[in-house]
Scaffold this active site. Structure first.
Site, PDB file in Angstrom:
ATOM      1  N   ASP A 300       0.852  -1.183   0.000  1.00 45.67           N
ATOM      2  CA  ASP A 300       0.000   0.000   0.000  1.00 45.67           C
ATOM      3  C   ASP A 300       0.893   1.239   0.000  1.00 45.67           C
ATOM      4  O   ASP A 300       1.573   1.486   0.969  1.00 45.67           O
ATOM      5  CB  ASP A 300      -0.952  -0.007   1.192  1.00 45.67           C
ATOM      6  CG  ASP A 300      -0.258  -0.345   2.512  1.00 45.67           C
ATOM      7  OD1 ASP A 300       0.494  -1.320   2.589  1.00 45.67           O
ATOM      8  OD2 ASP A 300      -0.457   0.422   3.456  1.00 45.67           O
ATOM      9  N   GLU A 498      12.949   1.523   6.619  1.00 45.50           N
ATOM     10  CA  GLU A 498      11.824   0.690   6.186  1.00 45.50           C
ATOM     11  C   GLU A 498      11.939   0.387   4.690  1.00 45.50           C
ATOM     12  O   GLU A 498      11.570  -0.690   4.219  1.00 45.50           O
ATOM     13  CB  GLU A 498      10.595   1.516   6.522  1.00 45.50           C
ATOM     14  CG  GLU A 498       9.311   1.209   5.901  1.00 45.50           C
ATOM     15  CD  GLU A 498       8.416   2.442   5.884  1.00 45.50           C
ATOM     16  OE1 GLU A 498       7.220   2.273   6.072  1.00 45.50           O
ATOM     17  OE2 GLU A 498       8.901   3.588   5.645  1.00 45.50           O
TER      18      GLU A 498
HETATM   19  O1  LIG Z   1      -0.790   3.778   7.676  1.00 45.28           O
HETATM   20  C1  LIG Z   1      -0.618   3.403   6.348  1.00 45.28           C
HETATM   21  C2  LIG Z   1      -0.359   1.911   6.190  1.00 45.28           C
HETATM   22  O2  LIG Z   1       0.732   1.542   7.033  1.00 45.28           O
HETATM   23  C3  LIG Z   1       1.054   0.170   7.093  1.00 45.28           C
HETATM   24  O3  LIG Z   1       1.682  -0.250   5.889  1.00 45.28           O
HETATM   25  C4  LIG Z   1       3.077  -0.131   5.763  1.00 45.28           C
HETATM   26  O4  LIG Z   1       3.781  -0.532   6.941  1.00 45.28           O
HETATM   27  C5  LIG Z   1       3.560  -1.889   7.379  1.00 45.28           C
HETATM   28  C6  LIG Z   1       4.449  -2.086   8.594  1.00 45.28           C
HETATM   29  O5  LIG Z   1       5.808  -2.044   8.244  1.00 45.28           O
HETATM   30  C7  LIG Z   1       3.871  -2.882   6.263  1.00 45.28           C
HETATM   31  O6  LIG Z   1       3.444  -4.155   6.655  1.00 45.28           O
HETATM   32  C8  LIG Z   1       3.168  -2.489   4.967  1.00 45.28           C
HETATM   33  O7  LIG Z   1       3.634  -3.328   3.944  1.00 45.28           O
HETATM   34  C9  LIG Z   1       3.519  -1.041   4.637  1.00 45.28           C
HETATM   35  O8  LIG Z   1       2.944  -0.652   3.428  1.00 45.28           O
HETATM   36  C10 LIG Z   1      -0.160  -0.689   7.350  1.00 45.28           C
HETATM   37  O9  LIG Z   1       0.186  -2.066   7.255  1.00 45.28           O
HETATM   38  C11 LIG Z   1      -1.279  -0.387   6.375  1.00 45.28           C
HETATM   39  O10 LIG Z   1      -2.408  -1.184   6.613  1.00 45.28           O
HETATM   40  C12 LIG Z   1      -1.616   1.080   6.525  1.00 45.28           C
HETATM   41  O11 LIG Z   1      -2.670   1.374   5.679  1.00 45.28           O
END
Ligand SMILES: OC[C@H]1O[C@H](O[C@H]2O[C@H](CO)[C@@H](O)[C@H](O)[C@H]2O)[C@H](O)[C@@H](O)[C@@H]1O
Length: 537
Positions: A300, A498
């Site tokens: 995302d 990240e």
């Molecule tokens: O708040 C926005 C999005 O944040 C997360 O996604 C991102 O971080 C996660 C943790 O590292 C990772 O799993 C994911 O691949 C990243 O894109 C969250 O998981 C999303 O649901 C949220 O919308």
């Protein structure tokens, strides 16, 4: 149904209060509000809110909203440091790394684990209704930064890193948390917050269990939990499969599809703005659901999920249609999970169950080959359900079946060779900062030039496992570049990111809806995996 709310909470997931607070835009990051704790019970806060609306004539200013929030909420403050039960700072793999600066770097990575280890404070268990965090029983290692809670697919690479660092107890503690979530909710949510209860993430729980079982051979743990591992996969089988007819045969394959048609509570305004141009209420709801489905994919956001009128991706986030894609990585991960379950049942001596999951694995392997493999290009492409054809765009996931070993073993080398040729044709070997998530520079964080750790693992490990000479040569080159990028970034900033920038080794990646985060769980896990597999004896 698109009317499914994000979760039951009338504070954190639905209702006017959430809308008014998030739309007032009082926090730099909209996740901050839904991570706050309630100072009073939900009903009292909702009553306070009604009065607040009355006194402000239903038209509060930003400052009004800020003081309402201050009077009714406070910093979540739900977590405390967790002392990793089996942490020690000199795991034996370090001695096997010949290069001194690499050994020092790996040793520093090991020392990051305690800084990311958390557990839920006792008061949260006593007063859980006042928090958005889901009180999981054991300690866990978080990604880092704004990601203060446990995340599903991140944890696969975190666990890999913990096991390399000789911490099976800590790894087990994390897996037990996910099993607890399956027991309570029937699936593993995106992360341990109530506002993530509308979606999962790439189904890697069985993969985590495989890592643990291979490291410990703890068959009594496996016997105790195998039914929950099955339950988690059944969630995907029951809720995420679609039927596709290809060359006269029906295949059942998976897609990401949450079906909850409201904005993500933690990114409320962004979703409202993304979908508003569609005007029509039903289309807006479908757009919200698709955004959540993209969040379920872990990617995302990326234009991988966006469609223009011709089935290309020459549009923008508003035209997201995640459910229309049968993703290569999701189906490979599922096939691998079926294979793991067959292996577990074999170890436990359960003949019938072993056959059941083996058959599921073989069916999915055939589907991946028939529907996703492209003979001309020698890799696997996402499939567009609506047009009934592949989307021939570059993503590192195009070779995820090599990583998950979803092929007839006799074809491994030729598939590895063809994947190496494909990477060359697409110009991927020209990026010194890592393999980018796509070749489209869209401003989204899962598009060019962002290089994330999990896709590096897909590519590097996939090529390595194929056994082909050329593929293995490429995998060594890419491994070297990735570790170099991680090291340079760490030397310059003292941080592990990240995501990185494929064009500039060591520079952090960007784009998307929040600033780049550091820590960082999966980056450290993939770095350790790569160092062990390529730079130690
Ligand atoms: O708040 C926005 C999005 O944040 C997360 O996604 C991102 O971080 C996660 C943790 O590292 C990772 O799993 C994911 O691949 C990243 O894109 C969250 O998981 C999303 O649901 C949220 O919308």
């Amino acid at each position: 149904s698109p009317d499914l709310p994000s979760c039951d909470s009338r504070i954190y997931c639905q209702g006017k209060l959430l809308e008014v607070v998030q739309e007032a835009d009082i926090f730099a990051d909209s996740k901050s509000f839904v991570d706050q704790r309630m100072l009073f019970d939900q009903d009292v806060i909702l009553e306070n809110f009604e009065k607040f609306l009355e006194t402000t004539n239903e038209n509060p200013t930003k400052n009004d909203v800020l003081s309402f929030v201050k009077q009714n909420f406070a910093e979540g403050n739900e977590l405390e440091n967790w002392s990793l039960p089996d942490y020690h700072d000199d795991p034996s793999f370090l001695q096997k790394i010949h290069n001194e600066s690499l050994r020092n770097f790996a040793s520093k990575l090991v020392k990051i684990w305690p800084t990311l280890a958390r557990k839920i404070k006792p008061e949260v268990f006593q007063n859980n209704d006042r928090y958005s965090i889901i009180p999981i029983p054991n300690g866990f290692v978080v990604p880092g930064g704004r990601f203060k809670e446990t995340y599903y697919w991140d944890s696969y690479w975190i666990i890999k890193g913990l096991l390399i660092s000789e911490m099976p107890e800590s790894a087990k503690s994390m897996i037990d948390n996910f099993l607890y979530l399956v027991e309570h909710f029937g699936f593993v949510p995106n992360g341990a917050r109530v506002y993530y209860l509308n979606r999962s993430q790439p189904p890697l729980l069985t993969g985590m269990a495989r890592l643990l079982v291979d490291a410990t051979n703890d068959l009594s743990w496996l016997k105790q939990h195998i039914s929950l591992l099955e339950k988690e996969l059944n969630f995907f089988l029951e809720n995420r499969l679609i039927e596709l007819q290809v060359d006269g045969k029906i295949y059942k394959m998976a897609h990401y599809a949450t079906g909850s048609g409201s904005p993500r509570p933690e990114s409320f305004n962004q979703d409202v703005q993304t979908c508003a141009p569609l005007m029509d209420t039903d289309r807006i709801k479908t757009c919200y659901a698709s955004l959540k489905s993209a969040a379920e994919s872990g990617w995302d956001f990326s234009y991988r999920w966006v469609f223009d009128e011709n089935g290309g991706n020459n549009a923008n986030r508003t035209f997201i249609q995640t459910e229309r894609v049968v993703p290569v990585d999701l189906n490979s991960i599922l096939a691998s999970a079926f294979k793991n379950l067959a292996y577990f049942h074999e170890k436990l001596g359960n003949v019938e169950e072993n056959n059941y999951w083996l058959l599921k694995f073989l069916e999915m392997r055939e589907a991946i080959h028939k529907v996703l493999f492209n003979e001309d290009r020698g890799v696997w492409f996402d499939y567009d359900v609506k047009l009934g054809k592949p989307r021939q765009l570059f993503y590192p996931t195009n070779i995820a079946p090599l990583w998950a070993e979803i092929y007839d073993p006799a074809s491994a080398q030729i598939l590895g060779r063809r994947a190496a040729e494909y990477l060359l044709e697409e110009g991927i070997m020209e990026f010194y900062g890592g393999t980018p998530s796509s070749l489209n520079n869209t401003g989204e964080q899962w598009d060019y030039p962002s290089a994330w750790a999990p896709p590096q693992s897909f590519v590097i490990q996939g090529l390595r496992k194929s056994g082909d000479d050329k593929a293995q040569e490429f995998s060594r080159i890419l491994a070297k570049r990735w570790i170099y990028a991680n090291m340079v970034g760490f030397e310059e900033t003292g941080e592990m990111f990240e995501k990185y920038d494929a064009e500039h080794p060591g520079k952090n990646g960007g784009g998307g809806e929040y600033i780049v985060q550091t820590g960082f769980g999966w980056t450290n896990g993939v770095a350790l995996e790569t160092i062990v597999d390529f730079f130690s004896c």
